[in-house]
Design a protein around this motif. Sequence first.
Motif, mmCIF file in Angstrom:
data_model
loop_
_atom_site.group_PDB
_atom_site.id
_atom_site.type_symbol
_atom_site.label_atom_id
_atom_site.label_comp_id
_atom_site.label_asym_id
_atom_site.label_seq_id
_atom_site.Cartn_x
_atom_site.Cartn_y
_atom_site.Cartn_z
ATOM 1 N N TYR A 12 0.455 5.639 9.374
ATOM 2 C CA TYR A 12 -0.743 5.102 8.730
ATOM 3 C C TYR A 12 -1.038 3.703 9.283
ATOM 4 O O TYR A 12 -0.165 2.829 9.287
ATOM 5 C CB TYR A 12 -0.507 5.012 7.217
ATOM 6 C CG TYR A 12 -1.729 4.579 6.429
ATOM 7 C CD1 TYR A 12 -2.460 5.498 5.682
ATOM 8 C CD2 TYR A 12 -2.160 3.261 6.436
ATOM 9 C CE1 TYR A 12 -3.580 5.102 4.963
ATOM 10 C CE2 TYR A 12 -3.273 2.858 5.724
ATOM 11 C CZ TYR A 12 -3.973 3.780 4.989
ATOM 12 O OH TYR A 12 -5.084 3.385 4.288
ATOM 13 N N HIS A 19 -6.667 -1.663 9.796
ATOM 14 C CA HIS A 19 -7.491 -2.639 9.077
ATOM 15 C C HIS A 19 -8.534 -3.311 9.967
ATOM 16 O O HIS A 19 -9.464 -3.936 9.464
ATOM 17 C CB HIS A 19 -6.585 -3.694 8.429
ATOM 18 C CG HIS A 19 -5.929 -3.215 7.162
ATOM 19 N ND1 HIS A 19 -5.330 -4.055 6.262
ATOM 20 C CD2 HIS A 19 -5.774 -1.976 6.649
ATOM 21 C CE1 HIS A 19 -4.838 -3.360 5.248
ATOM 22 N NE2 HIS A 19 -5.080 -2.099 5.473
ATOM 23 N N GLY A 58 2.122 -2.225 -0.282
ATOM 24 C CA GLY A 58 0.930 -1.657 0.364
ATOM 25 C C GLY A 58 -0.302 -2.132 -0.381
ATOM 26 O O GLY A 58 -1.146 -1.344 -0.802
ATOM 27 N N ASP A 82 1.978 -6.033 2.610
ATOM 28 C CA ASP A 82 1.237 -5.046 3.404
ATOM 29 C C ASP A 82 1.591 -5.274 4.873
ATOM 30 O O ASP A 82 1.918 -6.393 5.271
ATOM 31 C CB ASP A 82 -0.270 -5.176 3.195
ATOM 32 C CG ASP A 82 -1.001 -3.867 3.500
ATOM 33 O OD1 ASP A 82 -1.432 -3.187 2.552
ATOM 34 O OD2 ASP A 82 -1.117 -3.498 4.696
ATOM 35 N N GLN A 83 1.493 -4.198 5.651
ATOM 36 C CA GLN A 83 1.790 -4.349 7.086
ATOM 37 C C GLN A 83 0.688 -5.116 7.802
ATOM 38 O O GLN A 83 0.885 -5.595 8.922
ATOM 39 C CB GLN A 83 1.990 -2.978 7.726
ATOM 40 C CG GLN A 83 0.755 -2.082 7.669
ATOM 41 C CD GLN A 83 1.066 -0.643 8.033
ATOM 42 O OE1 GLN A 83 2.214 -0.279 8.276
ATOM 43 N NE2 GLN A 83 0.043 0.201 8.071
ATOM 44 N N ASP A 102 6.383 -4.315 7.282
ATOM 45 C CA ASP A 102 6.496 -2.878 7.079
ATOM 46 C C ASP A 102 7.402 -2.707 5.859
ATOM 47 O O ASP A 102 8.565 -3.142 5.883
ATOM 48 C CB ASP A 102 7.129 -2.253 8.329
ATOM 49 C CG ASP A 102 7.385 -0.763 8.177
ATOM 50 O OD1 ASP A 102 7.283 -0.230 7.059
ATOM 51 O OD2 ASP A 102 7.714 -0.137 9.199
ATOM 52 N N VAL A 103 6.907 -2.118 4.793
ATOM 53 C CA VAL A 103 7.710 -2.036 3.562
ATOM 54 C C VAL A 103 9.025 -1.282 3.776
ATOM 55 O O VAL A 103 10.014 -1.566 3.096
ATOM 56 C CB VAL A 103 6.941 -1.374 2.381
ATOM 57 C CG1 VAL A 103 5.813 -2.242 1.894
ATOM 58 C CG2 VAL A 103 6.468 0.025 2.738
ATOM 59 N N ARG A 119 0.400 1.952 -4.880
ATOM 60 C CA ARG A 119 -0.704 2.916 -5.067
ATOM 61 C C ARG A 119 -1.159 3.456 -3.717
ATOM 62 O O ARG A 119 -1.510 2.690 -2.823
ATOM 63 C CB ARG A 119 -1.876 2.238 -5.794
ATOM 64 C CG ARG A 119 -2.988 3.228 -6.162
ATOM 65 C CD ARG A 119 -4.056 2.576 -7.007
ATOM 66 N NE ARG A 119 -4.946 1.726 -6.249
ATOM 67 C CZ ARG A 119 -5.869 0.928 -6.783
ATOM 68 N NH1 ARG A 119 -5.988 0.864 -8.106
ATOM 69 N NH2 ARG A 119 -6.636 0.183 -6.028
#
Length: 268
Positions: A12, A19, A58, A82-83, A102-103, A119
Motif C-alpha cells: 500500500y 500520498h 496509519g 504513518d509511512q 513503517d508501522v 482504521r
Amino acid sequence: MTTTAGPTAERYGDHLFHHGHPSEFARLSAMAAALDPGSRAHLTGRGVGPGWRCLDLGAGTGSVSRWLAEQVGDGGEIVAVDQDVRFLSGIEEGNVTVVEADVTAEDFAPGRFDLVHARFLLMHLREREAFLARVVDWLRPGGWLVVSDAADLGTPSSDNAAYRATMAAYWHAVAATLGSDITFGRRYPRPLAALGLGNLGVGVHFPVVAAGSGIAECWRLTLEQTRNHVLATGAVTAETIDETLRYLAAPTTWDLSLAMMTAWGRKV
Ligand SMILES: C[S@@+](CC[C@H](N)C(=O)[O-])C[C@H]1O[C@@H](n2cnc3c(N)ncnc32)[C@H](O)[C@@H]1O
C-alpha cells in the motif's frame, strides 16, 4: 498486476494510493468524512478522555488523531504514525507527536498506551495478524485496542449491475496488487479474541452512498486512481466503470457499499 507476496511485493502506498497522487488527500478526506462519525462513537464508547495516551496507526489525514487530541486534553498524548506524513503537517502541536515510519518496523515500549487505534490499515498490511500480535504489547493492562476495517456488505446485493461488477473487480484488483484482504474485518472480533483480549465487541458503521456523500466521492476518486488496475482484471470494461461513475454521481442514487467493521478488546 503482480500477485507475488514475497519481500519485493508491492505494498500500500508504493504506487497505488501513494500520498503524492494529486487527488490522494481529497480521497482520504472524503473517506474520513464518511467514517469519522462511526469511529468517534466507538472510541467514545471505550471511554477515551482526559489524560489518555493514544497511538493512531496509519493516521492518514489525521482526522481521528486530531479528534483524539481534543478528547485527551493537555494531560494526554497522541502519537500519530504513518509511512508518509505529508498530510499530518500542522497537527503536531501541543499533545500530538507525528512519527514517519513503517508501522511494521516500528516498536514502542511495552505498556505505553491506553488506546491503540488503526482504521483501514490492517486490511492493507500483508502481515496483518503477526503485526496485530505485536501491537498488543504496546498497551497497558486494561488498555483498549480499537481496529476498523472494511467489509463489502453493500455492493453484492445492489440492483445496479455495473456497480456490482465494478466493485467486485476493484476488490479483486487491490487484493492482487497490494495483498489487501476485504474479508479480514468481516471476521472481527475473532482475530482479537485469538490474542487473548477481553471485553470484546464489534460495531458496524454503514455509510449510505448518495450523490455528494463522502463515500460516493471517495469511490469516484478511488476508481479514478485504480482504473487501470480494475480494467486489468478483465472482469469489467471501461464502459462499465464509466456507468458506475455516472451511477455514483446521479441524484437518484441511494445505495450501500463498504461497511466499516470496528472491533475492540481490552488487554487483561
Ligand atoms: C486507507 S488509509 C486510512 C487512513 C486513516 N487511518 C483513515 O482511516 O482516515 C491507510 C493509511 O495507512 C498508511 N499506511 C499503510 N501502510 C502503512 C505502513 N506499513 N506503515 C505506516 N503507515 C501505513 C497509509 O499511508 C495511509 O495513510
